[in-house]
Design an enzyme around this catalytic site. Structure first.
Site, PDB file in Angstrom:
ATOM      1  N   GLU A 170       9.238   1.367  11.121  1.00 13.55           N
ATOM      2  CA  GLU A 170      10.302   2.352  10.924  1.00 13.55           C
ATOM      3  C   GLU A 170       9.617   3.708  11.017  1.00 13.55           C
ATOM      4  O   GLU A 170       8.891   4.094  10.116  1.00 13.55           O
ATOM      5  CB  GLU A 170      10.924   2.090   9.539  1.00 13.55           C
ATOM      6  N   LYS A 181       0.887  -1.174   0.000  1.00 13.51           N
ATOM      7  CA  LYS A 181       0.000   0.000   0.000  1.00 13.51           C
ATOM      8  C   LYS A 181       0.922   1.220   0.000  1.00 13.51           C
ATOM      9  O   LYS A 181       1.430   1.623   1.034  1.00 13.51           O
ATOM     10  CB  LYS A 181      -0.887  -0.023   1.251  1.00 13.51           C
ATOM     11  N   CYS A 228      13.183  10.550   7.930  1.00 15.09           N
ATOM     12  CA  CYS A 228      12.904  10.078   9.293  1.00 15.09           C
ATOM     13  C   CYS A 228      14.090  10.316  10.219  1.00 15.09           C
ATOM     14  O   CYS A 228      13.921  10.611  11.387  1.00 15.09           O
ATOM     15  CB  CYS A 228      12.520   8.609   9.267  1.00 15.09           C
ATOM     16  N   GLU A 245       8.661  16.050  16.126  1.00 18.63           N
ATOM     17  CA  GLU A 245       9.178  15.862  14.771  1.00 18.63           C
ATOM     18  C   GLU A 245       8.434  16.822  13.840  1.00 18.63           C
ATOM     19  O   GLU A 245       7.213  16.762  13.718  1.00 18.63           O
ATOM     20  CB  GLU A 245       8.949  14.421  14.312  1.00 18.63           C
TER      21      GLU A 245
HETATM   22  P1  NAP Z   1       1.414   8.276   8.056  1.00 22.94           P
HETATM   23  O1  NAP Z   1      -0.003   8.616   8.340  1.00 22.94           O
HETATM   24  O2  NAP Z   1       2.137   7.495   9.060  1.00 22.94           O
HETATM   25  O3  NAP Z   1       1.447   7.537   6.634  1.00 22.94           O
HETATM   26  C1  NAP Z   1       2.349   6.540   6.230  1.00 22.94           C
HETATM   27  C2  NAP Z   1       1.606   5.464   5.461  1.00 22.94           C
HETATM   28  O4  NAP Z   1       0.667   4.806   6.320  1.00 22.94           O
HETATM   29  C3  NAP Z   1       0.786   5.995   4.294  1.00 22.94           C
HETATM   30  O5  NAP Z   1       0.794   5.031   3.270  1.00 22.94           O
HETATM   31  C4  NAP Z   1      -0.580   6.148   4.924  1.00 22.94           C
HETATM   32  O6  NAP Z   1      -1.624   6.249   4.018  1.00 22.94           O
HETATM   33  C5  NAP Z   1      -0.638   4.898   5.754  1.00 22.94           C
HETATM   34  N1  NAP Z   1      -1.612   4.931   6.851  1.00 22.94           N
HETATM   35  C6  NAP Z   1      -2.139   6.004   7.487  1.00 22.94           C
HETATM   36  N2  NAP Z   1      -2.998   5.605   8.442  1.00 22.94           N
HETATM   37  C7  NAP Z   1      -3.026   4.258   8.416  1.00 22.94           C
HETATM   38  C8  NAP Z   1      -3.713   3.268   9.164  1.00 22.94           C
HETATM   39  N3  NAP Z   1      -4.560   3.582  10.135  1.00 22.94           N
HETATM   40  N4  NAP Z   1      -3.505   1.972   8.864  1.00 22.94           N
HETATM   41  C9  NAP Z   1      -2.644   1.622   7.905  1.00 22.94           C
HETATM   42  N5  NAP Z   1      -1.969   2.509   7.148  1.00 22.94           N
HETATM   43  C10 NAP Z   1      -2.148   3.820   7.410  1.00 22.94           C
HETATM   44  O7  NAP Z   1       2.227   9.562   7.752  1.00 22.94           O
HETATM   45  P2  NAP Z   1       1.694  10.863   6.981  1.00 22.94           P
HETATM   46  O8  NAP Z   1       0.301  11.195   7.417  1.00 22.94           O
HETATM   47  O9  NAP Z   1       1.904  10.685   5.552  1.00 22.94           O
HETATM   48  O10 NAP Z   1       2.677  11.949   7.566  1.00 22.94           O
HETATM   49  C11 NAP Z   1       2.453  12.466   8.873  1.00 22.94           C
HETATM   50  C12 NAP Z   1       3.747  12.667   9.605  1.00 22.94           C
HETATM   51  O11 NAP Z   1       4.416  11.410   9.759  1.00 22.94           O
HETATM   52  C13 NAP Z   1       4.776  13.517   8.891  1.00 22.94           C
HETATM   53  O12 NAP Z   1       4.561  14.857   9.085  1.00 22.94           O
HETATM   54  C14 NAP Z   1       6.033  13.024   9.526  1.00 22.94           C
HETATM   55  O13 NAP Z   1       6.262  13.649  10.752  1.00 22.94           O
HETATM   56  C15 NAP Z   1       5.798  11.575   9.761  1.00 22.94           C
HETATM   57  N6  NAP Z   1       6.378  10.707   8.708  1.00 22.94           N
HETATM   58  C16 NAP Z   1       7.472   9.976   9.010  1.00 22.94           C
HETATM   59  C17 NAP Z   1       8.038   9.177   8.042  1.00 22.94           C
HETATM   60  C18 NAP Z   1       9.254   8.362   8.298  1.00 22.94           C
HETATM   61  O14 NAP Z   1       9.966   8.023   7.373  1.00 22.94           O
HETATM   62  N7  NAP Z   1       9.527   7.982   9.510  1.00 22.94           N
HETATM   63  C19 NAP Z   1       7.495   9.103   6.782  1.00 22.94           C
HETATM   64  C20 NAP Z   1       6.333   9.846   6.502  1.00 22.94           C
HETATM   65  C21 NAP Z   1       5.793  10.621   7.490  1.00 22.94           C
HETATM   66  P3  NAP Z   1      -1.989   7.690   3.383  1.00 22.94           P
HETATM   67  O15 NAP Z   1      -1.267   7.719   2.122  1.00 22.94           O
HETATM   68  O16 NAP Z   1      -3.450   7.753   3.189  1.00 22.94           O
HETATM   69  O17 NAP Z   1      -1.542   8.749   4.357  1.00 22.94           O
END
Ligand code: NAP
Ligand code: MG
Length: 501
Positions: free
Chosen positions: A268, A193, A302, A399
């Site tokens: 991660e 996904k 990250c 973060e």
């Molecule tokens: P996120 O919500 O953690 O999204 C990462 C992935 O998980 C996306 O594919 C997302 O889908 C999916 N996802 C979201 N909710 C889920 C659930 N309940 N069950 C299963 N999968 C789910 O991150 P984001 O909203 O894109 O970003 C928010 C914050 O996360 C950023 O501002 C940053 O601080 C942090 N972040 C960290 C990393 C890292 O490498 N550690 C990477 C990205 C973001 P969608 O595409 O619909 O969101």
């Protein structure tokens, strides 16, 4: 073609409507719905993608389960699987520029960064292709009950089964392959996904998997939204493992959902990684190193080195040096080879970062450079350095996932280690010093999964990567990376001395 657009072949490819990849074939979403994908440098829609939901996840998991139960992949001789994964690496080499341009269009990152990331995926595919023929269990000679009972025992290492791979938008092809290469090496069948913001390179790679000879159903790719497609994958009773990269909050939600069938989970997650500069550091290495440790990929990394600690004597010089470096960076579209800083991924991420900039000022921190958004289109933010911060401020604790550095002067070594470790995260840490002694002493005391000395953010397929504390569970890359997709079986054979017929 406007200057600095992707080459027309890539734009044409993107301009179509992209389907889901299930059981080796392109399929529409059950609902018939699609969603838009945007170029963050312009905000323009560049592609439409089928929106996978629960019913599509069901179909993809069923295809992966069938492929697994029929042993279409792990039943092949290891040499054959190694050849296929190596062939995929060669196809990535052939298509490296295209894959990089797709991620630039989708994510906004500078083309040089995208090309570096594709290069690292090729290295990972080759590393794990080589590992397939080396997976073995071990022989053990247990002595149980009495030595009179002869016994033979061995372990076998097996794929965990059907793995769900959920990835973010900040490094689309990189975060996919760091999981997919070891999953395939282990013999798993997978459902991916991708992030809804950046699904395009994963879909492009699906064609390369077909061409390499990955059997149908072994890799399925279902773009969609986290709360629907992502959650269905995490909840699915027929999924044995979730490997996730993303935010710590979503990671925690995944752990709660995964408890239902105790599927294995690798996470991660986020970070607030410290970078330490000692007085004896070489400023020509420390200043650009610390600057790009936070500003690379516009801080959307990250392990971004977002908290800077500098020994008091050098503090002013290092902070001024990083600020000058920040001002010298060229902000622009990723396809412009002069750009060093691209846009943030979305209007939402830009607004989130901008609100942290306001919060910092309100909390009493001082902006040394940057501090606002950039330009009148796209989602750009200036590289920013805050001074006069303290540990209670939100900009120090949380973060931000943007190009924002907070700087603190420190002198005493104990204070330094205590402050560096004063975070709920533990992903990366950087140390700049010419003293071997200080480097090793501090490396020992930092609570972080990855410590970089005199150079920040180096990664290698053979070196495990992952976080302490709330930065995650488990490791990617290296032997640990494949273990995350394996189960170990212990087999005992009781031998019968009297069996002499
Ligand atoms: P996120 O919500 O953690 O999204 C990462 C992935 O998980 C996306 O594919 C997302 O889908 C999916 N996802 C979201 N909710 C889920 C659930 N309940 N069950 C299963 N999968 C789910 O991150 P984001 O909203 O894109 O970003 C928010 C914050 O996360 C950023 O501002 C940053 O601080 C942090 N972040 C960290 C990393 C890292 O490498 N550690 C990477 C990205 C973001 P969608 O595409 O619909 O969101
Ligand atoms: Mg989200």
């Amino acid at each position: 073609m406007a200057l600095h657009d992707p080459n027309p072949q890539v734009s044409d490819y993107l301009a179509g409507t992209h389907q889901l990849f299930i059981d080796g074939a392109w399929q529409d979403a059950s609902s018939g719905e699609t969603f838009e994908v945007h170029d963050p440098a312009t905000g323009r829609c560049i592609a439409r993608v089928a929106e996978g939901r629960a019913a599509d996840i069901d179909r993809a998991v069923a295809a992966a389960r069938r492929a697994f139960d029929e042993r279409r992949w792990h039943g092949l001789p290891p040499e054959r699987r190694a050849d296929i994964l190596w062939k995929l690496a060669e196809l990535f080499e052939r298509e490296a520029r295209t894959l990089a341009e797709i991620d630039v269009a989708d994510n906004g990152m500078p083309i040089a960064f995208a090309e570096w990331m594709v290069g690292s995926t090729i290295a990972q595919l080759k590393y794990y292709a080589g590992m397939i023929t080396k997976v073995t269990g071990r022989n053990v000679s247990p002595s149980i009950a009495s030595d009179a009972v002869p016994m033979h025992a061995y372990t076998s290492v097996e794929p965990v089964g059907v793995a769900g791979i959920i990835i973010p938008w900040n490094g689309p092809i990189g975060t996919l392959i760091i999981k997919l290469a070891p999953a395939l090496a282990a013999g798993c069948c997978v459902v991916v996904k991708p992030a809804e913001l950046t699904p395009l390179s994963a879909l492009y790679a699906a064609n390369l998997m077909n061409e390499a000879g990955v059997p149908p159903g072994v890799v399925n790719i279902v773009p969609g939204f986290g709360k629907d497609a992502g959650q269905s994958l995490v909840d699915h009773a027929d999924v044995d493992k979730i490997s996730f990269t993303g935010s710590t909050e979503t990671g925690k939600a995944i752990v709660r959902s995964a408890a239902a069938n105790l599927k294995r989970v690798t996470l991660e997650l986020g970070g607030k990684s410290p970078v330490i500069v000692f007085d004896d550091a070489d400023p020509d290495i420390a200043i650009p190193g610390a600057a790009m440790g936070i500003f690379a990929n516009t801080g959307q990394v990250c392990f971004a080195g977002s908290r800077l600690f500098v020994q008091k004597k050098s503090y002013d010089k290092v902070v001024a040096g990083i600020s000058d470096f920040a001002k010298s960076l060229t902000i622009g579209k990723g396809m412009d080879p002069a750009s060093q800083i691209g846009p943030l991924i979305s209007a939402g991420q830009r607004d989130k970062v901008a609100s942290y900039l306001e919060t910092g000022v309100r909390e009493g921190a001082e902006i040394v450079t940057g501090g606002s958004t950039h330009g009148d289109h796209g989602f750009f933010v200036q590289p920013t350095v805050f001074a006069n911060v303290d540990a209670s401020m939100r900009i120090v604790k949380e973060e931000i996932f943007g190009p924002v550095l907070v700087a603190t002067p420190v002198d005493d070594m104990d204070d330094l280690v205590r402050m560096a470790n004063d975070t709920r995260y533990g992903l990366g840490a950087g140390i700049y010093t010419t003293s071997v002694n200080k480097a090793h002493l501090v490396a020992q005391k930092l609570r972080a999964g990855n410590v970089w000395i005199n150079g920040y953010g180096v990664m290698h397929a053979a070196m495990p990567f992952g976080g302490f504390r709330e930065s995650g569970w488990g490791r990617e890359n290296g032997l640990e990376g494949i273990s995350a997709f394996q189960e170990t079986k212990s087999v005992f054979i009781t031998l019968n001395e009297n069996d002499r017929a």
